[in-house]
Design an enzyme around this catalytic site. Sequence first.
Site, mmCIF file in Angstrom:
data_model
loop_
_atom_site.group_PDB
_atom_site.id
_atom_site.type_symbol
_atom_site.label_atom_id
_atom_site.label_comp_id
_atom_site.label_asym_id
_atom_site.label_seq_id
_atom_site.Cartn_x
_atom_site.Cartn_y
_atom_site.Cartn_z
ATOM 1 N N PRO A 1 8.560 -43.087 15.974
ATOM 2 C CA PRO A 1 8.364 -44.329 16.723
ATOM 3 C C PRO A 1 9.646 -44.824 17.372
ATOM 4 O O PRO A 1 10.685 -44.880 16.734
ATOM 5 C CB PRO A 1 7.868 -45.307 15.660
ATOM 6 C CG PRO A 1 8.291 -44.741 14.358
ATOM 7 C CD PRO A 1 8.360 -43.270 14.539
ATOM 8 N N GLU A 2 9.560 -45.151 18.648
ATOM 9 C CA GLU A 2 10.701 -45.728 19.363
ATOM 10 C C GLU A 2 10.380 -47.192 19.640
ATOM 11 O O GLU A 2 9.384 -47.716 19.139
ATOM 12 C CB GLU A 2 10.930 -44.959 20.669
ATOM 13 C CG GLU A 2 11.174 -43.473 20.431
ATOM 14 C CD GLU A 2 11.477 -42.701 21.705
ATOM 15 O OE1 GLU A 2 12.020 -43.293 22.646
ATOM 16 O OE2 GLU A 2 11.154 -41.512 21.759
ATOM 17 N N LYS B 1 14.741 -50.391 16.617
ATOM 18 C CA LYS B 1 13.568 -49.767 15.990
ATOM 19 C C LYS B 1 13.250 -50.389 14.632
ATOM 20 O O LYS B 1 12.412 -49.880 13.894
ATOM 21 C CB LYS B 1 13.812 -48.265 15.817
ATOM 22 C CG LYS B 1 14.038 -47.525 17.132
ATOM 23 C CD LYS B 1 14.296 -46.059 16.847
ATOM 24 C CE LYS B 1 14.889 -45.354 18.054
ATOM 25 N NZ LYS B 1 15.359 -44.000 17.718
ATOM 26 N N HIS C 1 -0.108 -40.456 0.473
ATOM 27 C CA HIS C 1 1.162 -40.827 1.095
ATOM 28 C C HIS C 1 1.371 -42.338 1.203
ATOM 29 O O HIS C 1 2.237 -42.793 1.940
ATOM 30 C CB HIS C 1 1.286 -40.157 2.463
ATOM 31 C CG HIS C 1 1.300 -38.664 2.365
ATOM 32 N ND1 HIS C 1 2.354 -37.971 1.805
ATOM 33 C CD2 HIS C 1 0.386 -37.734 2.730
ATOM 34 C CE1 HIS C 1 2.086 -36.671 1.842
ATOM 35 N NE2 HIS C 1 0.910 -36.502 2.387
ATOM 36 N N ARG D 1 6.638 -38.145 5.408
ATOM 37 C CA ARG D 1 7.953 -37.527 5.277
ATOM 38 C C ARG D 1 8.870 -38.278 4.308
ATOM 39 O O ARG D 1 9.928 -37.793 3.948
ATOM 40 C CB ARG D 1 8.639 -37.447 6.649
ATOM 41 C CG ARG D 1 7.812 -36.721 7.706
ATOM 42 C CD ARG D 1 7.896 -35.213 7.580
ATOM 43 N NE ARG D 1 9.217 -34.692 7.820
ATOM 44 C CZ ARG D 1 9.693 -34.323 9.011
ATOM 45 N NH1 ARG D 1 8.951 -34.441 10.083
ATOM 46 N NH2 ARG D 1 10.907 -33.842 9.128
ATOM 47 N N ARG E 1 18.843 -31.787 20.201
ATOM 48 C CA ARG E 1 17.606 -32.504 20.535
ATOM 49 C C ARG E 1 16.944 -31.882 21.763
ATOM 50 O O ARG E 1 17.622 -31.674 22.786
ATOM 51 C CB ARG E 1 17.904 -33.992 20.820
ATOM 52 C CG ARG E 1 18.554 -34.743 19.670
ATOM 53 C CD ARG E 1 17.734 -34.764 18.407
ATOM 54 N NE ARG E 1 16.431 -35.396 18.548
ATOM 55 C CZ ARG E 1 16.218 -36.703 18.445
ATOM 56 N NH1 ARG E 1 17.216 -37.531 18.162
ATOM 57 N NH2 ARG E 1 15.011 -37.198 18.600
#
Length: 274
Positions: free
Chosen positions: A2-3, A58, A91, A110, A262
């Site tokens: 997410p940005e 963020k 999760h 994650r 990247r």
Amino acid sequence: MPEIAEVETVRNTLKNKILNKKIKEVKIIYPKIIETNLDEFKKVMKGNTFHDIKRIGKYLIFELDNHYLISHLRMEGKYFLKNSNEEILKHEHLIFTFTDNTDMRYHDTRKFGRMALVLKENLYDYEGIKKQGIEPIDDKLSKEYLYDKFKNKSIPMKTLLLDQTIISGLGNIYADEVLFEAQVNPFKLGKDITLSECAKIKSASKKIILKAIEEGGTTIRSYTSSLGVTGRFQQYLCVHKQEGKPCKICKTIIKKAKVNGRSTYYCEKCQNVK
Ligand SMILES: [Zn+2]
């Protein structure tokens, strides 16, 4: 990952659902998510209320009575709103149960996301927050500011746009899109950038982020906001993940390369890559 636009979408969606709800109980399943002492965390959260949700870069910032809960979703963090009697999924690592028997559950496949509690007056002492640069949608972002930050750096522009201490909130998707929109070469070093290119980066950042927020962010790969919102900005992507397709402006085939590890997508003609 997410940005800024995706975090903004999560913020707006959560705001409509959890504000002014009182927290009855907190269940911590995976404690490593929480940077604060666990006993203190539980003590502060129990009986507290979410009064507002802000965002810095963020980071999501949940406003409580005397504290802020700072939450960074990192790669895969998501919030789900459920009824308390629903089964806890694999999760789901942290569960806030409200007095109306609904839950806000933090889900993270994650486990890279982090949360911390700080007293309100200490928000800007928090390491990640203290270092944040200026947001693309903030009028304080000027070409002179960018030029000053870039001019001495032997670092590629793509990497500099990901530096949260310069522009706050851009990640891999929007950095690619901003450089394309500004017609700036992602490999060009900061020290070679001109003031007029900085002006273009400034305008492109604002334009793209405003549009992405309006469209509810970008839904690609596994990231969705989880709150029933599917981003629509992916249909406006010009270069990111578009390798092999013709440039929307000049029809040159979009390329993909690595810049400091990247993945970076660009049009070599529009962005003047030799
Ligand atoms: Zn092109």
